[in-house]
Design an enzyme around this catalytic site. Structure first.
Site, PDB file in Angstrom:
ATOM      1  N   GLU A   1       4.453   2.212   2.613  1.00 44.96           N
ATOM      2  CA  GLU A   1       4.107   2.748   3.689  1.00 44.96           C
ATOM      3  C   GLU A   1       5.031   2.980   4.781  1.00 44.96           C
ATOM      4  OE1 GLU A   1       0.228  -0.476   3.471  1.00 44.96           O
ATOM      5  OE2 GLU A   1       1.850  -0.924   4.918  1.00 44.96           O
TER       6      GLU A   1
ATOM      7  N   HIS B   1      -2.540   1.753   7.590  1.00 46.74           N
ATOM      8  CA  HIS B   1      -2.587   0.112   7.814  1.00 46.74           C
ATOM      9  C   HIS B   1      -2.731  -0.344   9.179  1.00 46.74           C
ATOM     10  CE1 HIS B   1      -1.037  -3.485   5.307  1.00 46.74           C
ATOM     11  NE2 HIS B   1      -1.924  -3.768   6.138  1.00 46.74           N
TER      12      HIS B   1
ATOM     13  N   ARG C   1      -4.205  -5.386   0.936  1.00 46.55           N
ATOM     14  CA  ARG C   1      -2.872  -5.137   0.756  1.00 46.55           C
ATOM     15  C   ARG C   1      -2.476  -4.102  -0.218  1.00 46.55           C
ATOM     16  NH1 ARG C   1      -2.260  -6.934   5.028  1.00 46.55           N
ATOM     17  NH2 ARG C   1      -0.805  -8.562   5.868  1.00 46.55           N
TER      18      ARG C   1
END
Length: 318
Positions: A266, A284, A237
């Site tokens: 992000e 991600h 994370r």
């Protein structure tokens, strides 16, 4: 009589098979998908969620203000394992169950951790950029063979990274607040204090959840403990690594390189890390494989069904 609605924002959910959607329909649910259009995903969720009994949740936020507007909502079924974007306390206070899909993406994320380690230590992305710009360079890298890997967090994904280390004949050091000594013994790994791991490991792979206890757990002090040849990878994370401190460490070559699949913002379009040649970023997408996507889709659906039909799910947050 209309069927109860289940809202589905993630675009990758059931992207390559209708089986998850068919399972929802077989149990009497109307599937309402969020689609790209004139309205943003956030606006569509604000409009559609109050009429739903459940949601297959992606990485979009579910805060108290939103949940208080959803009197029929019974379950937030996370399509994944992270739940830092969900106000779990507010959900539980409102009688909304939050579930996750542990194990569904473990192999895909563990694979990506090694892809980032290899990509970072062998300058793969940099070499690709140079060739595309018409330049041929051969940047010096390091081998992974028989080096020391430090795995921070030995849940399902961390354990997968430990197991894969055998293929590189690596010495394995682990750190976890809840060590699994039986697992370590079986795999030939060793639990050590975090500082020891940071000092001794050539490759460091992070696999902890994001909590107040792990936020910025890798900061200036921790980066200063690492070898100048160390490679740091985070597929967990954003927020576990202090990105300002990492930028300084990489720019000053206090560590060799880093690869992050998860970052604080992000997409990280304004991050200064993206200006560095010894930094590799991915979007991600650790769980973005056909295999993981299908397993997560089916598990998220089953979790939702279990909660609504039985009031119980083994993967609900307590």
């Amino acid at each position: 009589m209309s069927r109860p609605n289940v809202l589905v924002p993630p675009r990758s959910f059931a992207a390559h098979s209708r089986e998850p959607i068919e399972l929802l329909e077989q149990h009497g649910f109307e599937v309402v998908r969020i689609t790209a259009g004139e309205k943003s995903v956030a606006v569509q969720i604000q409009e559609q969620l109050p009429g739903a009994v459940g949601v297959i949740a992606g990485l979009e936020p579910y805060d108290k203000a939103l949940l208080e507007r959803c009197p029929d909502l019974k379950v937030i079924s996370r399509y994944g394992v992270g739940y830092d974007k969900v106000d779990v306390a507010a959900a539980q206070a409102l009688g909304i169950t939050v579930t996750i899909t542990p194990g569904a993406n473990e192999d895909s994320v563990a694979d990506l951790a090694y892809a980032l380690m290899l990509g970072a230590c062998r300058n793969v992305a940099y070499s690709d950029r140079m060739l595309r710009s018409g330049k041929e360079e051969r940047p010096m890298g390091v081998e992974m063979w028989r080096k020391t890997i430090g795995v921070v967090g030995t849940g399902r994904i961390g354990k997968g990274v430990v197991r894969r280390a055998k293929g590189f004949d690596m010495k394995v050091l682990c750190y976890d607040v809840y060590p699994d000594e039986a697992f370590a013994k079986a795999e030939g790994a060793e639990y050590v204090p975090l500082d020891t791991l940071l000092k001794e490991a050539d490759f460091i792979s992070l696999h902890t959840p994001l909590t107040e206890g792990t936020r910025n757990m890798i900061g200036s002090r921790e980066l200063g403990l690492m070898k100048p040849t160390a490679v740091l990878v985070n597929t967990a994370r954003g927020g576990i690594v202090d990105e300002d401190a990492l930028y300084t460490a990489l720019k000053e070559r206090n560590i060799a390189s880093a690869g992050l699949d998860a970052m604080v913002f992000e997409p990280p379009v304004e991050s200064p890390l993206l200006t560095l040649d010894n930094f590799v970023a991915t979007s991600h997408f650790g769980a973005t494989t056909y295999d993981a996507g299908h397993k997560m889709s089916m598990m998220a659906v089953q979790n939702l069904i279990d909660v609504i039909e039985t009031g119980n799910c083994p993967y609900s947050l307590r």
